[in-house]
Design a protein around this motif. Structure first.
Motif, PDB file in Angstrom:
ATOM      1  N   LYS A   8      -9.526  -7.419   1.597  1.00 29.81           N
ATOM      2  CA  LYS A   8      -8.327  -6.719   1.132  1.00 29.81           C
ATOM      3  C   LYS A   8      -8.717  -5.456   0.365  1.00 29.81           C
ATOM      4  O   LYS A   8      -8.157  -4.381   0.584  1.00 29.81           O
ATOM      5  N   THR A  19      -6.331   3.973   1.893  1.00 30.68           N
ATOM      6  CA  THR A  19      -5.868   4.900   0.866  1.00 30.68           C
ATOM      7  C   THR A  19      -6.621   6.222   0.944  1.00 30.68           C
ATOM      8  O   THR A  19      -6.003   7.302   0.952  1.00 30.68           O
ATOM      9  N   ILE A  77       0.864  -1.172   0.000  1.00 27.79           N
ATOM     10  CA  ILE A  77       0.000   0.000   0.000  1.00 27.79           C
ATOM     11  C   ILE A  77       0.905   1.228   0.000  1.00 27.79           C
ATOM     12  O   ILE A  77       1.854   1.294   0.762  1.00 27.79           O
ATOM     13  N   THR A 101      -7.847  -1.750   1.854  1.00 30.46           N
ATOM     14  CA  THR A 101      -6.903  -0.893   1.138  1.00 30.46           C
ATOM     15  C   THR A 101      -7.584   0.375   0.632  1.00 30.46           C
ATOM     16  O   THR A 101      -6.976   1.449   0.643  1.00 30.46           O
TER      17      THR A 101
END
Length: 84
Positions: free
Chosen positions: A69, A77, A25, A73
């Motif tokens: 996931k 983000t 990430i 993420t």
């Protein structure tokens, strides 16, 4: 109510999966590091309500690992970019 006990029985298989699944990430303090989904879920980027909900859905088999996931993420983000 949710206190961790160091002498607790071995962790659940789904917990182990989250701890051993690493993602790349590229935001915030995670930039340039591989980080486990477990660590991302427990980072300050994920609100507690979301974390509890995601863990419950994953544990119940209603979300796949890929779905967890993706959601994690995406949240991390967005939050990291908003904080930047």
């Amino acid at each position: 109510a949710g206190e961790e006990d160091d002498n607790s029985p071995k962790e659940e298989p789904w917990e182990t999966t989250l701890k051993t699944t690493v993602v790349d990430i590229e935001v915030g303090e995670f930039q340039g590091h591989k980080v486990s989904l477990w660590d991302l879920l427990h980072s300050h980027y994920i609100p507690e309500e979301n974390r509890k909900e995601l863990l419950e859905l994953y544990e119940a088999g209603e979300l796949s690992l890929e779905q967890v996931k993706t959601v994690v993420t995406t949240i991390v983000t967005k939050e990291a970019e908003a904080a930047a």
